[in-house]
Scaffold this motif. Structure first.
Motif, PDB file in Angstrom:
ATOM      1  N   THR A  40       0.656  -1.332  -0.123  1.00  0.00           N
ATOM      2  CA  THR A  40       0.254  -0.076   0.092  1.00  0.00           C
ATOM      3  C   THR A  40       0.839   1.221   0.179  1.00  0.00           C
ATOM      4  OG1 THR A  40      -1.759  -0.880   0.999  1.00  0.00           O
ATOM      5  CG2 THR A  40      -1.977   1.281   1.251  1.00  0.00           C
ATOM      6  N   ASP A  81      -5.881  -0.526  -4.976  1.00  0.00           N
ATOM      7  CA  ASP A  81      -5.084  -1.249  -3.669  1.00  0.00           C
ATOM      8  C   ASP A  81      -6.441  -2.326  -3.134  1.00  0.00           C
ATOM      9  OD1 ASP A  81      -4.287  -1.941  -1.250  1.00  0.00           O
ATOM     10  OD2 ASP A  81      -3.884   0.151  -0.475  1.00  0.00           O
ATOM     11  N   GLU A  82      -6.029  -3.311  -3.575  1.00  0.00           N
ATOM     12  CA  GLU A  82      -6.873  -4.822  -3.246  1.00  0.00           C
ATOM     13  C   GLU A  82      -8.246  -4.309  -3.630  1.00  0.00           C
ATOM     14  OE1 GLU A  82      -6.124  -7.130  -0.096  1.00  0.00           O
ATOM     15  OE2 GLU A  82      -3.988  -6.210   0.232  1.00  0.00           O
TER      16      GLU A  82
HETATM   17 MG    MG Z   1      -2.170  -2.627   2.218  1.00  0.00          MG
END
Ligand code: MG
Ligand code: ADP
Lengths: 329, 223
Positions: free
Chosen positions: A42, A161-162
């Protein structure tokens, strides 16, 4: 398109979240930042659009150092998707989708057209969703709207992000497939965070595998599976590497290096498979008791020859695999 | 029993005979409280928002506002008198007005501060990540999403001030408190009861109206 140059990030003068990472992402490529929780994915992502500062090193987009750019302009030119979708509860779906165009001062008509176009692109009816609010949508729909919002101003670069991490497995598969289709149409340069090796293999043109802030290996999925650089990589990609490779390689890859058998027109239990099929689908058809011959055909329907188990097996072992394909039954 | 029903008849009689006066006092009361709360909102909401960006100051300000709330209202009004005497306004509207503004600060600042603080960090992150400036994030995302909570603070302040506004009459600022102060000095029971009833009705109506406004201000996207 995106270049990380000896990038490091230290939080609060002590936590080294990213440690001297360098790699280059080509335009139109999807690179998956992969690794266990806390390895710095991240942070690596958020340094691109200035949500986190860079402690050392430099990140360039199109050769321009991001540190020299105005953060607000930079962010408006980069699509941003997060796991929790980040939709604004007070705005309806159309307002959510067109929020960046709105910030950029697009006129009403242009925003409306863009909204309609993008909703159609992801297979959601524009009129049906226009006036609805995020909480009225299912998780999968919300996540798709999150992706649509990031695409709204047509930014060349997307940070994700995911993005599908909160979805249940079946929905996730579907949204992933959809996104791959969209990407074929829009050709964005994408950084995609994931902790899931299967997702990384599926979504990534390349994978950047991280551990404790360090870049372990940066390669296309097939190479990472067949030639893991160290024990950490081979452990992370898992014991079932051969199965994963079956997902990556298609018959098209195989026919380039292997000769197929002559097909036999007299066999009745024959099935045809498109050359774009994965080896996994091929193998499952090979194992089907009802089928005695599989003919590979190209997009125009031309017969390229028949395939069997031994051809697939030979292909995988000649492609740098250390494991051989074996069956116990 | 007999005495009680007599009294209620007399109170009703009082209401009927003094409609004009009651309306005037109610208008005075509403003006005093209304203006005080409007000024309190103008001060308290921006201050509450600002405090979310300044943790150390936030503690101090919230504590101070809390201390003001604990000062007995009659004492706070009392303090105002000598202070405003300096500019010859010791008696009347101004000291009462200022005292009510001070009383409104805690619910308004605290609700604003807490609401903005509690905005989902993911939503704030998304707003920032897509390129909103701080002011755009505030006005397009944070305030709309916290308006119901901020409004609840305003409602508390209004209802509180309608009650406390009674004390204003003691320092000559008028309002429905007049009925009570004069009732006491004249020993007129109907007047005291009529005043109390009028204040209660005002308080309850204000609460109902503000609740309604609160629903109107709640974004449609909220369940
Ligand atoms: Mg993360
Ligand atoms: N804002 C922050 N302040 C301090 N430490 C942080 C912060 N954000 C992340 N970290 C730390 O940096 C490391 C990497 O975090 P992160 O980039 O979120 O990893 P990942 O996304 O791979 O799970 C972790 O050790 C995490 O605790």
């Amino acid at each position: 398109m995106i270049t990380y140059e000896n990038v490091s990030k230290v939080y609060n003068g002590e936590v080294k979240a990213v440690d001297d990472v360098s790699f280059h992402v080509e335009a139109g490529e999807t690179v998956v930042l992969l690794g266990p929780s806390g390895c710095g994915k991240t942070t690596l992502l958020r340094m691109v659009n200035g949500l986190e500062s860079i402690t050392n090193g430099d990140i360039q987009i199109d050769g321009k150092s991001t540190s020299a750019l105005n953060k607000i302009d930079l962010r408006r030119n980069i699509g941003y998707v997060i796991q929790s979708n980040g939709l604004f509860p007070n705005m309806n779906i159309e307002q959510n989708v067109t929020v960046v165009p709105d910030l950029l001062g697009w006129d009403r008509k242009k925003k409306g057209d863009r909204y309609n176009y993008l909703m159609d692109l992801v297979g959601l009816n524009p009129d049906q969703f226009r006036k609805r609010y995020p909480h009225e949508l299912s998780g999968g729909q919300q996540q798709r709207i999150g992706v649509v919002r990031a695409l709204a101003a047509d930014p060349p670069v997307m940070l994700m992000d995911e993005p599908f991490g909160a979805l249940d497995p079946i929905i996730r598969e579907r949204v992933q497939d959809e996104f791959l289709h969209i990407q074929q149409e829009v050709h964005k340069t994408i950084l995609f965070v994931s902790h899931d090796i299967d997702e990384a293999i599926k979504m990534g043109d390349k994978i950047a595998l991280m551990k404790d802030g360090k870049l372990m290996q940066y390669d296309p999925p097939a190479d990472m599976l067949s030639q893991p650089k160290n024990d950490f990589v081979s452990q992370f990609v898992g014991q079932d590497r051969t199965l994963k490779r079956l997902n990556i390689h298609t018959l098209a890859d195989l026919v380039q290096v292997m000769d197929l058998n002559e097909s036999d027109a007299t066999i009745e239990e024959t099935k045809e498979l498109l050359v774009t099929s994965s080896l996994r689908d091929t193998l499952s058809l090979i194992l089907d008791q009802q089928v005695r011959q599989i003919i590979v055909v190209d997009n125009k329907g031309n017969n390229l020859g028949a395939i069997d188990f031994s051809i697939v097996k030979d292909y995988l072992s000649t492609r740098g695999g250390t494991e051989s394909l074996s069956f116990s039954s | 029993m007999n005495k009680n029903s007599n009294l209620s008849r007399e109170v009703i009689g009082y209401f009927q005979d003094n409609v004009q006066l009651l309306i005037e006092l109610t208008v005075e009361h509403v003006q005093l409280v209304g203006l005080a709360v409007i000024v309190a909102i103008i001060i308290g909401v921006p201050l509450g928002i600002y405090l979310t960006t300044n943790e150390s100051l936030a503690g101090t300000v919230l504590n101070l506002a809390g201390v003001i709330m604990t000062i007995p209202s009659i004492a706070l009004f009392g303090i105002m008198v000598p202070i405003f005497s300096v500019i010859n306004q010791g008696i009347g509207f101004l000291p009462a007005f200022v005292a009510l503004i001070l009383y409104s600060q805690l619910p308004i600042i605290r609700n604003t501060y807490t609401a903005i603080k509690n905005v989902d960090p993911q939503i704030r992150d998304a707003a920032e990540g897509i390129g909103m400036k701080t002011s755009q994030r505030l006005f397009r995302v944070e305030i709309p999403n916290t308006l119901p909570v901020i409004m609840a603070g305003v409602r508390t302040a209004v209802v509180l001030n309608i009650g406390i506004g009674v004390i204003a009459a003691f320092i000559g600022a008028g309002g429905l408190g007049e009925l009570i102060t004069q009732g006491i000095s004249r020993g007129n029971q109907e007047m005291i009861i009529a005043g109390s009833i009028a204040i209660s009705i005002l308080g309850i109506s204000a609460d109902i109206i503000l609740r309604f406004i609160q629903t109107l201000l709640t974004p449609k996207g909220f369940t």
